[in-house]
Design a protein around this motif. Structure first.
Motif, mmCIF file in Angstrom:
data_model
loop_
_atom_site.group_PDB
_atom_site.id
_atom_site.type_symbol
_atom_site.label_atom_id
_atom_site.label_comp_id
_atom_site.label_asym_id
_atom_site.label_seq_id
_atom_site.Cartn_x
_atom_site.Cartn_y
_atom_site.Cartn_z
ATOM 1 N N VAL A 214 0.880 -1.168 0.000
ATOM 2 C CA VAL A 214 0.000 0.000 0.000
ATOM 3 C C VAL A 214 0.916 1.216 0.000
ATOM 4 O O VAL A 214 1.613 1.478 0.987
ATOM 5 C CB VAL A 214 -0.936 0.014 1.218
ATOM 6 C CG1 VAL A 214 -1.783 1.283 1.216
ATOM 7 C CG2 VAL A 214 -1.830 -1.221 1.220
ATOM 8 N N ARG B 46 -8.365 3.488 5.321
ATOM 9 C CA ARG B 46 -7.681 2.641 6.314
ATOM 10 C C ARG B 46 -8.413 1.314 6.494
ATOM 11 O O ARG B 46 -7.786 0.276 6.722
ATOM 12 C CB ARG B 46 -7.585 3.373 7.657
ATOM 13 C CG ARG B 46 -6.785 2.585 8.706
ATOM 14 C CD ARG B 46 -6.695 3.330 10.027
ATOM 15 N NE ARG B 46 -8.008 3.565 10.580
ATOM 16 C CZ ARG B 46 -8.459 4.757 10.968
ATOM 17 N NH1 ARG B 46 -7.693 5.822 10.886
ATOM 18 N NH2 ARG B 46 -9.677 4.888 11.470
ATOM 19 N N HIS C 115 -7.125 -0.833 3.952
ATOM 20 C CA HIS C 115 -5.713 -1.154 4.185
ATOM 21 C C HIS C 115 -5.539 -2.165 5.310
ATOM 22 O O HIS C 115 -4.601 -2.976 5.283
ATOM 23 C CB HIS C 115 -4.938 0.127 4.479
ATOM 24 C CG HIS C 115 -5.003 1.121 3.366
ATOM 25 N ND1 HIS C 115 -4.689 2.454 3.527
ATOM 26 C CD2 HIS C 115 -5.379 0.979 2.056
ATOM 27 C CE1 HIS C 115 -4.852 3.077 2.383
ATOM 28 N NE2 HIS C 115 -5.268 2.209 1.484
#
Length: 802
Positions: free
Chosen positions: A52, A384, A387
């Motif tokens: 990422v 997030r 992620h």
């Protein structure tokens, strides 16, 4: 409302083995950790790694703030930081190199290493990044050479620059134990593969070292085969389009699941001719993994075209790329920044530098997840969540190719066919089902009666067990054949997987509810379920329905090898979730604000008067300023942080001059687009002076000057020096004052506003059209506030450590 077909079907085929050993890159034997790449994925120490990557330009941000911003980037789930080197910043004067202060790339890369962040260097020599002349120094014009070619005179200049970069990066390559895992040469060079190969060879000969070498590949770029990894991009909108009304058409492509990697729209206005064929006619993708370096974390604002990019436009695009086979998620920009003001000439691209678009003189905020002054945007929290999923399941996902359903949309204008895909490993019987029902500007309809049939590893999965409505705007991933711990594998879940960790010695799998869908999970037959759920025994397993997801929805599943727990959070809690290593163990942290883990310090950045933070597992006690609690929050323990330190201020505002005269309508650049007002035009702007009280800086966090105004453009000056500027496009203008604190207190902040000339052709989002119309009539300063951002440190006390 769109009624879906009775069943949406897909068959997972066994993929071919990835092609390996053909790419001229990878770590040598004996490297501290071998990094390799094949045709499907990147491998780190023999295990697939789905990076990422977030772009952050160190030279456009104050060096003394780098560490805190890198902590934020890491907290957002980024594990690879990309950054440009701009030649005109490091060698503004020929033969005089600067790598000091905020140009100190070695210091920046060292900080990344300290925080366990890998680094992708984009070394140019032509870098772009909306930097003046793409980063080429002005002196290059008189150097009697042909830039961006293998002209020996040009290569000699590049070689000297590369040698100095190599000196700064010595010992920092991944293969030498450092963080630099990849190097990109050039940028957006479409038709000179030989020159790209030359630049890689020169960089290596100069001593620049990395296991991976990359080049941007959009626009059917010709890349030297197997010498550079092609990296792609995709944006929600485009500031480089004309000021026509409505959405940039080609950007629709990024909200469909498709094997097409290329995008002919990025930077198209810089090319003398359009690429031949469509984006599907890209190089042989079977030789390379699907890797990206410029997925839009937002979009810049040009003078003539000012897109507005809300959070779902970013997250739906990112998720759709994952569902299309991405094995490397790279965002541009992930962290906004400011153009440098310490050069002899302006450092941004503009009509004055023969660029087709006028960019602001200072701001390069990009509406990114982290803003120009470190502001945390909703897209930061929403990304997030994705992620965390990649941190947990990325190694599996990287090995799973794209599978498309039987019925796919028939073109960019198809808004009726539900968009979905599966990435799966047929040999293991596991995979992930992706759905995207969002696109910008043109909402997609609700889909009633949606149910997915996936033939995987000789088994037909019907997900979920009964039809559901997929609401407009929903975008999510659901697991198939997903291990939750101790050999217990669910067949599917109608809930998004977030992370898996041990809590109190028990494996725990965390899920998030999908908008409008009651969470349902199909677990193996014979397991026992305890907790707030409805349980049904079926021939194919144990069906678990969670009617009230949230912090209370903690289920215990007892199987033959011991218990595991399942936590199903609701939609509101999903973007609050953090997984952090704090005080000796991994913990879940729920908070609306950004939370940083910095050694023994858990630090929260907030502008709110009151902040709730919930932890699982909780330490015995927390200490910190203004802290109240603990209190039960379902399975979590919650503390509340009250305000201490500076309060928001309504500053003293003095109108120095109310009248303003619009700059004459001008056009410039090769496409004849509207030009921004010139410096001299601001002599006829309305002028307002903001008094800044010194106590607003009593805390150590940022202080935002938040401005709402009516007008076309605005500039902020401190002591006569331009510090920030803004092209109006709807949201409030925010200026971070911490870096200018002494001058702001001494001189105040002067705001200059200009109206829009009636003849200027400017695009804004439809939601902002009334404001642009008002800007043609005049200017006004509508609201001003000073908003201190607190940095609150919390420490654990007593037990709770491993």
């Amino acid at each position: 409302m769109q009624e879906a077909p009775a069943m949406l079907s897909l068959h997972v085929h066994e993929p071919p083995h990835p092609l390996a050993g053909h790419l001229a890159m990878g770590s040598p034997r004996g490297a501290p950790e071998v990094l390799a790449v094949d045709s499907r994925r990147v491998l780190r120490a023999g295990r697939p790694w789905l990076p990422v990557m977030g772009e952050f330009h160190f030279s456009r941000y104050p060096a003394d703030e780098w560490r805190e911003e890198l902590l934020k980037i890491r907290a957002g789930g980024v594990d690879l930081v990309a950054t440009y080197l701009f030649w005109n910043q490091h060698e503004e004067q020929r033969g005089s190199f600067r790598f000091d202060g905020s140009l100190d790339v070695r210091r920046f890369v060292g900080l990344c290493a300290d925080l366990d962040l890998a680094v992708a260097m984009r070394i140019g020599p032509w870098s772009h990044g909306e930097c003046r002349r793409g980063g080429f120094p002005d002196w290059l014009d008189g150097a009697e050479c042909s830039p961006r070619t293998d002209d020996p005179a040009y290569l000699d200049l590049v070689g000297r620059y590369y040698a100095r970069i190599a000196h700064e990066l010595r010992g920092l390559s991944h293969d030498h134990g450092g963080p630099v895992v990849s190097v990109q040469v050039e940028n957006e060079l479409y038709d000179q593969p030989g020159h790209l190969a030359t630049l890689r060879r020169m960089a290596e000969e100069a001593g620049i070292s990395a296991p991976l070498w990359t080049a941007t590949a959009w626009g059917a770029a010709q890349i030297p085969p197997d010498e550079l990894l092609p990296l792609y991009g995709g944006y929600p909108e485009a500031f480089w389009e004309d000021a026509h009304p409505g959405w940039t058409r080609e950007m629709r492509r990024h909200y469909f699941f498709t094997p097409i990697r290329d995008d002919h729209a990025i930077g198209a206005d810089l090319r003398p001719t359009a690429p031949t064929g469509g984006p599907e006619n890209s190089p042989d993708d079977r030789r390379y993994p699907y890797a990206t370096c410029e997925l839009g974390g937002g979009m810049a604002v040009a003078y003539h075209r000012r897109p507005l990019v809300p959070e779902p436009d970013v997250t739906a695009l990112a998720l759709t790329k994952l569902g299309s086979g991405s094995a490397w998620q790279g965002y541009y920009l992930y962290h906004g920044c400011s153009q440098r003001l310490d050069h002899a000439v302006p450092n941004q691209e503009s009509h004055a530098t023969d660029y087709p678009n006028d960019l602001p003189s200072v701001t390069y905020d990009f509406q990114a997840p982290l803003g120009e002054f470190g502001q945390v945007r909703p897209s930061f929290h929403a990304l997030r969540l994705q992620h965390l999923f990649l941190r947990d399941s990325g190694a599996d996902l990287a090995d799973m190719p794209l599978c498309l359903p039987d019925n796919v949309p028939d073109g960019l204008d198809d808004r009726q066919t539900l968009r979905w895909s599966v990435r799966a490993d047929g040999s293991r019987g596991s995979g992930f089902l992706f759905v995207n029902n969002h696109q910008p500007h043109e909402p997609l309809p609700d889909h009633e009666g949606a149910q997915f049939r996936v033939e995987l590893a000789g088994r037909t999965l019907t997900v979920p067990d009964e039809p559901v409505t997929v609401p407009s705007g929903a975008h999510f991933v659901w697991p198939l054949g997903y291990e939750v711990g101790r050999g217990i594998r669910l067949a599917w879940a109608a809930a998004q997987p977030v992370t898996r960790l041990e809590i109190g010695g028990t494996p725990t799998a965390v899920f998030a509810a999908t908008a409008g869908v009651t969470p349902r999970l199909l677990l193996p037959a014979g397991v026992e379920i305890e907790g707030p759920a409805q349980v049904g025994n079926r021939p194919d397993g144990t069906l678990v329905t969670v009617p009230a997801p949230g912090t209370d929805a903690l289920l215990t599943v007892r199987g033959p090898h011991g218990p595991v727990t399942l936590l199903v959070l609701n939609e509101r809690q999903a973007p609050q979730v953090n997984r952090m290593h704090l005080w000796g163990r991994d913990r879940l942290v729920l908070c609306d604000d950004v939370v940083l883990a910095d050694g023994a310090d858990m630090r929260i950045h907030t502008t709110a008067d009151s902040v709730d933070v919930s932890l699982l597992p909780a330490p015995d006690a927390l200490t910190g300023p203004g802290l109240a609690g603990p209190a039960a929050d379902g399975a979590f323990t919650r503390w509340t942080l009250g305000r201490t330190g500076p309060q928001p201020h309504d500053p003293v505002v003095t109108c120095v001059r109310a009248d303003a005269v619009a700059a004459p309508a001008r056009t410039g650049g090769a496409h004849g687009r509207a030009s921004a007002p010139l410096d001299a035009d601001f002599e006829r702007a309305s002028v307002h002076r903001i008094t800044v009280p010194p106590d607003v800086f009593d805390d150590d966090g940022e202080v935002l000057l938040r401005v709402r105004y009516t007008g076309d453009v605005a500039r902020a000056y401190i002591g006569g020096r331009l510090v920030a500027d803004h092209f109006w496009y709807g949201p409030d203008w925010e200026i971070g004052l911490r870096r200018f604190a002494a001058g702001a207190v001494r001189h105040g902040v002067e705001l200059r506003l200009l109206p829009l000339a009636p003849a200027s052709r400017v695009y804004v989002d439809a939601s902002a059209s009334d404001g642009l119309k008002a800007a043609r009539a005049g200017t006004s300063l509508d609201a001003v506030s000073l908003v201190p951002l607190r940095r609150i440190s919390l420490l654990a006390r007593g037990a709770g450590h491993d």
